[in-house]
Design a protein around this motif. Sequence first.
Motif, PDB file in Angstrom:
ATOM      1  N   ASN A  29       0.727  -1.105  -0.420  1.00 20.32           N
ATOM      2  CA  ASN A  29       0.359  -0.215   0.111  1.00 20.32           C
ATOM      3  C   ASN A  29       0.629   1.317  -0.477  1.00 20.32           C
ATOM      4  O   ASN A  29       0.697   2.128   1.005  1.00 20.32           O
ATOM      5  CB  ASN A  29      -1.241   0.386   1.635  1.00 20.32           C
ATOM      6  CG  ASN A  29      -1.330  -0.662   1.127  1.00 20.32           C
ATOM      7  OD1 ASN A  29      -2.368  -1.583   0.184  1.00 20.32           O
ATOM      8  ND2 ASN A  29      -1.986  -1.830   2.138  1.00 20.32           N
ATOM      9  N   LYS A  53       7.806   6.186  -4.813  1.00 23.58           N
ATOM     10  CA  LYS A  53       7.667   4.799  -3.900  1.00 23.58           C
ATOM     11  C   LYS A  53       7.341   4.793  -2.948  1.00 23.58           C
ATOM     12  O   LYS A  53       8.544   3.583  -2.889  1.00 23.58           O
ATOM     13  CB  LYS A  53       6.838   3.607  -5.455  1.00 23.58           C
ATOM     14  CG  LYS A  53       5.835   2.958  -5.169  1.00 23.58           C
ATOM     15  CD  LYS A  53       5.443   1.453  -5.277  1.00 23.58           C
ATOM     16  CE  LYS A  53       3.894   1.406  -6.595  1.00 23.58           C
ATOM     17  NZ  LYS A  53       4.526   0.577  -7.585  1.00 23.58           N
ATOM     18  N   ALA A  87      -1.798   9.170  -0.749  1.00 26.48           N
ATOM     19  CA  ALA A  87      -2.201   7.652  -0.858  1.00 26.48           C
ATOM     20  C   ALA A  87      -1.449   7.294  -2.712  1.00 26.48           C
ATOM     21  O   ALA A  87      -1.712   5.904  -2.857  1.00 26.48           O
ATOM     22  CB  ALA A  87      -3.318   7.171  -0.202  1.00 26.48           C
ATOM     23  N   SER A  88      -2.237   8.005  -3.604  1.00 28.25           N
ATOM     24  CA  SER A  88      -1.910   8.145  -4.743  1.00 28.25           C
ATOM     25  C   SER A  88      -1.937   8.892  -5.262  1.00 28.25           C
ATOM     26  O   SER A  88      -1.442  10.158  -5.532  1.00 28.25           O
ATOM     27  CB  SER A  88      -4.021   7.663  -5.678  1.00 28.25           C
ATOM     28  OG  SER A  88      -4.735   9.271  -5.333  1.00 28.25           O
ATOM     29  N   ALA A  94       0.749   7.998 -11.961  1.00 25.49           N
ATOM     30  CA  ALA A  94       1.025   6.783 -12.051  1.00 25.49           C
ATOM     31  C   ALA A  94       1.401   5.606 -13.040  1.00 25.49           C
ATOM     32  O   ALA A  94       1.877   4.793 -12.143  1.00 25.49           O
ATOM     33  CB  ALA A  94      -0.276   6.285 -11.533  1.00 25.49           C
TER      34      ALA A  94
END
Length: 158
Positions: A29, A53, A87-88, A94
Motif C-alpha cells: 500500500n 514510491k 496515497a495515489s 501513475a
Amino acid sequence: MRKLLVIAALGALGYYAYQHLLGPAEIVNPVFAEIRVNMSVGGREIEAAIFGKAVDDIDCRLRAERVKDNLEANCNYCVSKSIVCKASLAPRYARIFDDEPAGATYLSVNRSNHSERNVRVILWGLTGAEGDRVCDQMKRVFAKIHSGPMQCVRGLAS
C-alpha cells in the motif's frame, strides 16, 4: 552455551532489523512522494518532478526531506517548489511507474533491495534530444548511489 544463546539472539535481532527496519520485500500500500523543483539554467526555466514510491507516510516524508536537503546542498540553481506525500498519483503520473512512455523522457529507477525505493524523475522545458541526454546523465549519477535497475523511458515526442 551462554555464548551460543547470545549469538543466536543477536542473529535473530539482526534478521528482524533487516526485514522490518529496512523495509518490506514488496510495497503493498504505497504512499507516493511528489517533489517539484524549478531550475534556472542558461536563461531557461526547467521544471522537474521527482516521484517516489514509499512504504508509508513516515517513509515518504523522511525520504522526501532527504531529497530536498540533498538538492539544496548540491544544486545551486535548484529551488524546491513543493513536497507532497499522498496515497495515489494522478493517472498520468501513475502510468510512469509501469514504465509507459510520457510526453517527455524520464528516468525510471527501480529498487533491488529492501532499502531502495522506486523513483521516477521527469523534466519539462527541454527539447526531446536534450531530455534524452539529460536522462542518460542522470542515469550515470544515480548508478553511483543506487544498485537497482534503471532506464531512460524515451518521451513520445523524442
